[in-house]
Design a protein around this motif. Structure first.
Motif, PDB file in Angstrom:
ATOM      1  N   ALA A  20     -10.663  21.067 -11.834  1.00 42.07           N
ATOM      2  CA  ALA A  20     -11.271  20.546 -13.156  1.00 42.07           C
ATOM      3  C   ALA A  20     -10.549  19.067 -13.141  1.00 42.07           C
ATOM      4  CB  ALA A  20     -10.767  21.098 -14.302  1.00 42.07           C
ATOM      5  N   ARG A  21      -9.215  18.748 -12.701  1.00 44.11           N
ATOM      6  CA  ARG A  21      -8.515  17.425 -12.710  1.00 44.11           C
ATOM      7  C   ARG A  21      -9.015  16.676 -11.494  1.00 44.11           C
ATOM      8  NH1 ARG A  21      -4.465  20.824 -14.601  1.00 44.11           N
ATOM      9  NH2 ARG A  21      -2.933  20.064 -12.962  1.00 44.11           N
ATOM     10  N   MET A  22      -9.598  17.109 -10.522  1.00 46.88           N
ATOM     11  CA  MET A  22      -9.689  16.565  -9.362  1.00 46.88           C
ATOM     12  C   MET A  22     -10.767  15.504  -9.202  1.00 46.88           C
ATOM     13  SD  MET A  22      -8.407  19.595  -6.613  1.00 46.88           S
ATOM     14  CE  MET A  22      -8.981  18.588  -5.265  1.00 46.88           C
ATOM     15  N   LEU A  23     -10.315  14.296  -8.210  1.00 40.71           N
ATOM     16  CA  LEU A  23     -11.445  13.263  -8.149  1.00 40.71           C
ATOM     17  C   LEU A  23     -12.452  13.772  -6.982  1.00 40.71           C
ATOM     18  CD1 LEU A  23      -9.113  10.201  -7.175  1.00 40.71           C
ATOM     19  CD2 LEU A  23     -10.413  10.636  -9.375  1.00 40.71           C
ATOM     20  N   PRO A  24     -13.728  13.463  -7.386  1.00 41.31           N
ATOM     21  CA  PRO A  24     -14.738  13.845  -6.413  1.00 41.31           C
ATOM     22  C   PRO A  24     -14.263  13.754  -4.740  1.00 41.31           C
ATOM     23  CG  PRO A  24     -15.843  12.678  -7.967  1.00 41.31           C
ATOM     24  CD  PRO A  24     -14.303  12.439  -8.372  1.00 41.31           C
ATOM     25  N   SER A  25     -13.816  12.691  -4.413  1.00 44.86           N
ATOM     26  CA  SER A  25     -13.284  12.393  -3.207  1.00 44.86           C
ATOM     27  C   SER A  25     -12.369  13.670  -2.502  1.00 44.86           C
ATOM     28  CB  SER A  25     -13.020  11.140  -2.909  1.00 44.86           C
ATOM     29  OG  SER A  25     -11.714  10.819  -3.574  1.00 44.86           O
ATOM     30  N   HIS A  26     -11.469  13.872  -3.315  1.00 46.00           N
ATOM     31  CA  HIS A  26     -10.383  14.965  -2.873  1.00 46.00           C
ATOM     32  C   HIS A  26     -11.152  16.213  -2.750  1.00 46.00           C
ATOM     33  CE1 HIS A  26      -6.708  12.450  -4.730  1.00 46.00           C
ATOM     34  NE2 HIS A  26      -7.484  11.862  -3.874  1.00 46.00           N
ATOM     35  N   LYS A  27     -12.028  16.645  -3.633  1.00 50.83           N
ATOM     36  CA  LYS A  27     -12.818  17.891  -3.348  1.00 50.83           C
ATOM     37  C   LYS A  27     -13.610  17.889  -2.298  1.00 50.83           C
ATOM     38  CE  LYS A  27     -13.232  18.823  -8.527  1.00 50.83           C
ATOM     39  NZ  LYS A  27     -14.429  18.956  -9.551  1.00 50.83           N
ATOM     40  N   PHE A 278       2.356  20.277  -0.631  1.00 51.42           N
ATOM     41  CA  PHE A 278       1.957  19.574   0.698  1.00 51.42           C
ATOM     42  C   PHE A 278       0.589  19.124   0.400  1.00 51.42           C
ATOM     43  CE2 PHE A 278      -0.674  19.887   4.438  1.00 51.42           C
ATOM     44  CZ  PHE A 278       0.363  19.126   5.571  1.00 51.42           C
ATOM     45  N   MET A 279      -0.338  19.860  -0.234  1.00 49.47           N
ATOM     46  CA  MET A 279      -1.655  19.665  -0.315  1.00 49.47           C
ATOM     47  C   MET A 279      -2.031  18.099  -1.246  1.00 49.47           C
ATOM     48  SD  MET A 279      -3.268  23.419  -0.363  1.00 49.47           S
ATOM     49  CE  MET A 279      -5.144  22.979  -0.486  1.00 49.47           C
ATOM     50  N   ARG A 280      -1.148  18.425  -2.206  1.00 44.85           N
ATOM     51  CA  ARG A 280      -1.015  17.440  -3.367  1.00 44.85           C
ATOM     52  C   ARG A 280      -0.658  15.942  -2.675  1.00 44.85           C
ATOM     53  NH1 ARG A 280       2.299  13.847  -6.103  1.00 44.85           N
ATOM     54  NH2 ARG A 280       3.897  14.870  -5.042  1.00 44.85           N
ATOM     55  N   ARG A 281       0.435  16.011  -1.814  1.00 46.42           N
ATOM     56  CA  ARG A 281       0.952  14.807  -1.016  1.00 46.42           C
ATOM     57  C   ARG A 281       0.005  14.356  -0.282  1.00 46.42           C
ATOM     58  NH1 ARG A 281       7.544  15.052   0.276  1.00 46.42           N
ATOM     59  NH2 ARG A 281       8.176  15.893  -1.748  1.00 46.42           N
ATOM     60  N   PHE A 282      -0.818  15.113   0.381  1.00 40.39           N
ATOM     61  CA  PHE A 282      -1.763  14.816   1.589  1.00 40.39           C
ATOM     62  C   PHE A 282      -2.941  14.223   0.737  1.00 40.39           C
ATOM     63  CE2 PHE A 282      -5.276  15.215   4.251  1.00 40.39           C
ATOM     64  CZ  PHE A 282      -4.986  14.711   5.575  1.00 40.39           C
ATOM     65  N   LEU A 283      -3.405  14.810  -0.399  1.00 38.91           N
ATOM     66  CA  LEU A 283      -4.513  14.329  -0.985  1.00 38.91           C
ATOM     67  C   LEU A 283      -4.472  12.902  -1.588  1.00 38.91           C
ATOM     68  CD1 LEU A 283      -5.945  17.706  -2.317  1.00 38.91           C
ATOM     69  CD2 LEU A 283      -6.946  16.339  -0.895  1.00 38.91           C
ATOM     70  N   GLN A 284      -3.233  12.636  -1.915  1.00 38.13           N
ATOM     71  CA  GLN A 284      -2.868  11.449  -2.695  1.00 38.13           C
ATOM     72  C   GLN A 284      -3.120  10.018  -1.935  1.00 38.13           C
ATOM     73  OE1 GLN A 284       1.125  11.137  -4.220  1.00 38.13           O
ATOM     74  NE2 GLN A 284       1.909  11.518  -2.271  1.00 38.13           N
TER      75      GLN A 284
END
Length: 357
Positions: A20-27, A278-284
């Motif tokens: 719900a808080r993620m950017l479309p590009s991250h999804k 790990f996923m958060r760091r990669f997606l940023q």
């Protein structure tokens, strides 16, 4: 173990928790990483004219943040840069966003990345025009990086700079002093002033400007010799993602283990992170949609190509890539004989159950 495997296994749970808080590009990246080179992406039909055999491989996702899909691009870019190489000394300038701005920059990436590019480029172009330094118009190539080697958020821009300038009347070529382009502390002050001015004009609130002006902004300028090593070094990171599959060690019991080279000692270190961290760091480090991470300024800008070509002729510059790149050919090679294959078609449904990828 690959990064794709991690997102394939834990992507649905990550989306359920933070979607719900993620950017479309991250999804989109999570979706692409999970489906890259799987039946969901379809099948590519190849034919080898040498051994007369047909082969089928699962299609890549081609997302620019997918570590499995960028191998050819860096070599293509590298060969292009050798075509632009001049027979002069080269310099590398690195501009780093200060720690005080990184948290807010992470939430407004497009604004801050554009401002970082523009401020750094204007600073070095302006200082180079000073008669104490180059006294003319230089050319620079900028590449944005957003990560440190342990995947933390560390935005900075590298500029590759040939030690050559053109006088304002375009009648004289000026060469840099040996091993010296500009004075880094002066460049840092100009960079800081331009960036802070742009930040004020952006209307962003909650920034301690007094702290920004009392902090030294890290700018490094160094000679890199003929430029070949610098071009090759830069090319490695142009299309590289925040971490490569080669550095992934394991993903067990909800923990990801990977290795990275420590900057100061150059020794390899091993780090373990909870899988969601790990996923958060990669997606940023996923760039905003359509963002251009490689930019050309000054006499290296595409619109100045006529002037640049005149300079090349005057300096008798030749396109001469290293031997190891002379016979490079992109595309898939036959898993049987190793020759380059011909693309036939992309299929939605696989025609057989045996695949190569």
């Amino acid at each position: 173990m690959t990064i794709n495997d991690v997102f394939r296994q834990y992507g649905p749970a990550y989306l359920k928790t933070y979607g719900a808080r993620m950017l479309p590009s991250h999804k989109k990246l999570i979706h692409d990483l999970a489906q890259c080179r799987t039946p969901a992406m379809g099948t590519i039909h190849w034919h080898c004219e040498h051994c007369k055999k047909d082969h089928f491989s699962y299609a890549p996702c081609k997302n620019r943040s997918c570590p499995s899909c960028q191998s050819d691009n860096s070599v293509k870019w590298l060969i292009k840069q050798f075509d632009l190489k001049l027979p002069v000394e080269y310099f590398m300038a690195t501009f780093t966003l200060p720690d005080a701005l990184r948290k807010i920059a992470r939430s407004q990436q497009k604004l801050f990345y554009n401002l970082l590019f523009r401020s750094a480029a204007l600073a070095i172009l302006k200082l180079a025009e000073d008669e104490k330094y180059m006294g003319g118009q230089i050319g620079i190539i900028g590449i944005l990086h957003t990560w440190a080697r342990n995947l933390t958020f560390h935005p900075h821009v590298h500029f590759l700079i040939p030690g050559l300038a053109v006088s304002d009347d375009q009648k004289k070529i000026i060469f840099s002093k040996q091993h010296f382009l500009v004075y880094a502390p002066n460049l840092s002050k100009i960079f800081r002033a331009i960036f802070v001015k742009g930040l004020c004009q952006s209307g962003i609130t909650g920034i301690d400007y007094d702290r920004l002006f009392s902090t030294d902004w890290v700018v490094d300028v160094r000679s890199v010799g003929s430029g070949q090593k610098a071009i090759e070094y830069t090319a490695k990171y142009v299309f590289k993602t925040a971490i490569s599959n080669q550095n992934m060690l394991s993903c067990k019991n909800g923990m990801v283990t990977f290795r990275y080279q420590y900057y100061h000692s150059k020794k390899m270190k091993i780090i373990r992170l909870p899988v969601f961290e790990f996923m958060r760091r990669f997606l940023q480090h996923v760039l905003p949609k359509g963002f251009q991470k490689i930019r050309y300024y000054g006499i290296l800008h595409p619109k100045r190509r006529l002037l640049f070509n005149i300079i090349r002729l005057l300096l008798r510059a030749k396109f001469n890539p290293p031997e190891k790149y002379l016979h490079y050919e992109s595309g898939c090679r036959c898993p049987v004989c190793g020759n380059k294959m011909i693309f036939i078609e992309r299929l939605r449904a696989p025609p057989m159950k045996v695949y190569w990828s």
